[in-house]
Scaffold this motif. Sequence first.
Motif, PDB file in Angstrom:
ATOM      1  N   TYR A 227      63.058  26.093  41.306  1.00 64.39           N
ATOM      2  CA  TYR A 227      64.206  25.811  42.151  1.00 64.39           C
ATOM      3  C   TYR A 227      64.682  27.082  42.853  1.00 64.39           C
ATOM      4  CZ  TYR A 227      64.732  21.299  39.736  1.00 64.39           C
ATOM      5  OH  TYR A 227      64.538  20.054  39.233  1.00 64.39           O
ATOM      6  N   GLU A 228      65.301  26.889  44.012  1.00 66.81           N
ATOM      7  CA  GLU A 228      66.091  27.950  44.619  1.00 66.81           C
ATOM      8  C   GLU A 228      67.559  27.559  44.455  1.00 66.81           C
ATOM      9  OE1 GLU A 228      65.613  28.263  48.840  1.00 66.81           O
ATOM     10  OE2 GLU A 228      64.831  26.221  49.006  1.00 66.81           O
ATOM     11  N   PHE A 229      68.418  28.555  44.320  1.00 64.32           N
ATOM     12  CA  PHE A 229      69.819  28.298  43.986  1.00 64.32           C
ATOM     13  C   PHE A 229      70.735  28.830  45.078  1.00 64.32           C
ATOM     14  CE2 PHE A 229      67.442  28.345  40.074  1.00 64.32           C
ATOM     15  CZ  PHE A 229      67.957  27.267  39.358  1.00 64.32           C
ATOM     16  N   ARG A 230      71.912  28.205  45.190  1.00 62.29           N
ATOM     17  CA  ARG A 230      72.903  28.596  46.197  1.00 62.29           C
ATOM     18  C   ARG A 230      74.294  28.396  45.627  1.00 62.29           C
ATOM     19  NH1 ARG A 230      73.544  25.924  52.273  1.00 62.29           N
ATOM     20  NH2 ARG A 230      75.429  27.059  52.880  1.00 62.29           N
ATOM     21  N   SER A 231      75.148  29.389  45.831  1.00 62.66           N
ATOM     22  CA  SER A 231      76.543  29.291  45.404  1.00 62.66           C
ATOM     23  C   SER A 231      77.443  29.500  46.617  1.00 62.66           C
ATOM     24  CB  SER A 231      76.866  30.337  44.330  1.00 62.66           C
ATOM     25  OG  SER A 231      76.110  30.112  43.160  1.00 62.66           O
ATOM     26  N   MET A 232      78.557  28.803  46.663  1.00 61.68           N
ATOM     27  CA  MET A 232      79.493  28.977  47.769  1.00 61.68           C
ATOM     28  C   MET A 232      80.897  28.600  47.303  1.00 61.68           C
ATOM     29  SD  MET A 232      78.616  25.670  50.176  1.00 61.68           S
ATOM     30  CE  MET A 232      79.852  26.201  51.354  1.00 61.68           C
TER      31      MET A 232
ATOM     32  N   THR B 204      81.755  18.882  50.815  1.00 61.94           N
ATOM     33  CA  THR B 204      80.732  19.920  50.721  1.00 61.94           C
ATOM     34  C   THR B 204      79.471  19.390  50.039  1.00 61.94           C
ATOM     35  OG1 THR B 204      82.437  21.639  50.626  1.00 61.94           O
ATOM     36  CG2 THR B 204      80.244  22.237  49.862  1.00 61.94           C
ATOM     37  N   ILE B 205      79.653  18.613  48.958  1.00 63.22           N
ATOM     38  CA  ILE B 205      78.501  18.043  48.248  1.00 63.22           C
ATOM     39  C   ILE B 205      77.716  17.116  49.170  1.00 63.22           C
ATOM     40  CG2 ILE B 205      77.824  16.487  46.391  1.00 63.22           C
ATOM     41  CD1 ILE B 205      80.137  17.641  44.739  1.00 63.22           C
TER      42      ILE B 205
ATOM     43  N   GLU C 296      70.976  19.868  45.489  1.00 58.30           N
ATOM     44  CA  GLU C 296      71.494  19.066  44.370  1.00 58.30           C
ATOM     45  C   GLU C 296      72.665  19.809  43.734  1.00 58.30           C
ATOM     46  OE1 GLU C 296      70.081  17.621  39.894  1.00 58.30           O
ATOM     47  OE2 GLU C 296      68.646  18.586  41.261  1.00 58.30           O
ATOM     48  N   PHE C 297      73.802  19.102  43.559  1.00 56.87           N
ATOM     49  CA  PHE C 297      74.985  19.708  42.943  1.00 56.87           C
ATOM     50  C   PHE C 297      74.712  19.977  41.468  1.00 56.87           C
ATOM     51  CE2 PHE C 297      78.937  18.947  40.511  1.00 56.87           C
ATOM     52  CZ  PHE C 297      79.640  20.069  40.910  1.00 56.87           C
ATOM     53  N   VAL C 298      75.099  21.194  40.993  1.00 63.52           N
ATOM     54  CA  VAL C 298      74.865  21.588  39.606  1.00 63.52           C
ATOM     55  C   VAL C 298      76.178  21.711  38.843  1.00 63.52           C
ATOM     56  CG1 VAL C 298      73.904  23.351  38.077  1.00 63.52           C
ATOM     57  CG2 VAL C 298      72.721  22.779  40.208  1.00 63.52           C
TER      58      VAL C 298
ATOM     59  N   GLU D  96      88.519  28.821  41.227  1.00 63.15           N
ATOM     60  CA  GLU D  96      88.738  30.228  41.537  1.00 63.15           C
ATOM     61  C   GLU D  96      90.192  30.428  41.949  1.00 63.15           C
ATOM     62  OE1 GLU D  96      86.151  32.620  41.392  1.00 63.15           O
ATOM     63  OE2 GLU D  96      85.016  31.000  40.439  1.00 63.15           O
ATOM     64  N   GLN D  97      90.545  31.673  42.277  1.00 63.70           N
ATOM     65  CA  GLN D  97      91.902  31.975  42.724  1.00 63.70           C
ATOM     66  C   GLN D  97      92.107  31.470  44.148  1.00 63.70           C
ATOM     67  OE1 GLN D  97      92.341  36.197  42.221  1.00 63.70           O
ATOM     68  NE2 GLN D  97      92.668  36.054  40.023  1.00 63.70           N
ATOM     69  N   LEU D  98      93.378  31.426  44.582  1.00 62.31           N
ATOM     70  CA  LEU D  98      93.771  31.061  45.942  1.00 62.31           C
ATOM     71  C   LEU D  98      93.267  29.673  46.337  1.00 62.31           C
ATOM     72  CD1 LEU D  98      93.145  34.469  47.747  1.00 62.31           C
ATOM     73  CD2 LEU D  98      95.301  33.564  46.869  1.00 62.31           C
ATOM     74  N   LEU D  99      93.358  28.736  45.379  1.00 55.18           N
ATOM     75  CA  LEU D  99      93.013  27.341  45.639  1.00 55.18           C
ATOM     76  C   LEU D  99      91.579  27.179  46.120  1.00 55.18           C
ATOM     77  CD1 LEU D  99      96.305  26.190  47.381  1.00 55.18           C
ATOM     78  CD2 LEU D  99      95.641  25.839  45.013  1.00 55.18           C
ATOM     79  N   ARG D 100      90.671  27.986  45.587  1.00 59.39           N
ATOM     80  CA  ARG D 100      89.264  27.903  45.955  1.00 59.39           C
ATOM     81  C   ARG D 100      88.448  27.329  44.795  1.00 59.39           C
ATOM     82  NH1 ARG D 100      91.647  28.685  49.943  1.00 59.39           N
ATOM     83  NH2 ARG D 100      91.423  30.383  51.441  1.00 59.39           N
ATOM     84  N   THR D 101      87.348  26.698  45.112  1.00 59.23           N
ATOM     85  CA  THR D 101      86.414  26.170  44.121  1.00 59.23           C
ATOM     86  C   THR D 101      85.041  26.772  44.372  1.00 59.23           C
ATOM     87  OG1 THR D 101      87.608  24.074  43.967  1.00 59.23           O
ATOM     88  CG2 THR D 101      85.344  24.107  43.170  1.00 59.23           C
ATOM     89  N   LYS D 102      84.450  27.361  43.332  1.00 58.50           N
ATOM     90  CA  LYS D 102      83.083  27.879  43.441  1.00 58.50           C
ATOM     91  C   LYS D 102      82.131  26.765  43.047  1.00 58.50           C
ATOM     92  CE  LYS D 102      79.942  31.515  41.858  1.00 58.50           C
ATOM     93  NZ  LYS D 102      79.759  32.705  40.978  1.00 58.50           N
ATOM     94  N   MET D 103      81.149  26.495  43.923  1.00 56.27           N
ATOM     95  CA  MET D 103      80.218  25.395  43.700  1.00 56.27           C
ATOM     96  C   MET D 103      78.788  25.926  43.675  1.00 56.27           C
ATOM     97  SD  MET D 103      81.958  22.500  46.152  1.00 56.27           S
ATOM     98  CE  MET D 103      81.263  21.177  45.166  1.00 56.27           C
TER      99      MET D 103
END
Length: 257
Positions: free
Chosen positions: A8-13, A23-24, A33-35, A40-47
């Motif tokens: 697999y190749e992986f990606r985070s954002m 985003t999904i 594929e969502f894993v 995170e801070q400041l109302l952010r989500t790391k995916m």
Amino acid sequence: MTEDDAEYEFRSMQTLRGTEARTIARLKREGWEFVSQSQEQLLRTKMNFRRLKPRQQPWRSWGVGAAAVAVIGVIAVGVISEGGGSAERATPPSEPAIVTSEEPTDAPSVEPSAASEDSPPSPIHSEPGERLTVENSADLAALLSGTATGGEIVENFAAKYKGRIIEFDGSIGAMNNHADYKTRYDILISAGDYSETKAQGPNFQFRDVGISDLNLTGSPIPDYIGKRDNLHVVARVGEFESFQELFLLDPISTSVR
């Protein structure tokens, strides 16, 4: 090939909290594929996402090489055959040209034809300083009808039209408090009517605004707006933050549809 053997190749954002489903859905169309995700801070989500790496197939390379060798052989045989037979060809004698004279005739003049009725219509465009809508701006129409939240099409529009006023129908996809404020918000705006399953256009955002900053119009003027509300937006184009894929707008007037 089992899942354990797959590579697999992986990606985070990072994305704005409340936009995870969008985003999904967008990355799924690109084969990701969502894993997992984390707050995170400041109302952010790391995916985190993954997708299968393309497998190399050596037989295809061998087949292409064999085909290339065969083509080169055919070309070489053709060249040799042409070279051997050229000496046997005799150039036929040229026949004398026959010249005839005719009296000049009065040919009717041809008037230039008018523009064809089938000519393509001129592309829609806006005058400098004019408010941009989907009716007078092909660029805005393409931006709002697509599904890109980032990339070249969004970056180019932001750079080309920064400071210009745009007008469009949109909806509130998320509305969160700005930092620790109770009455100031970060409002995420999508193009078109609100939907739980699909989204159009980039992630527009009114950042750090109060209700009064939206300059609500219409009759009656609502006391409050929130997620799922459909709006008519008039706003000034701001910066595009490519890292978070947020397209900032400065509200000029807003009305609930």
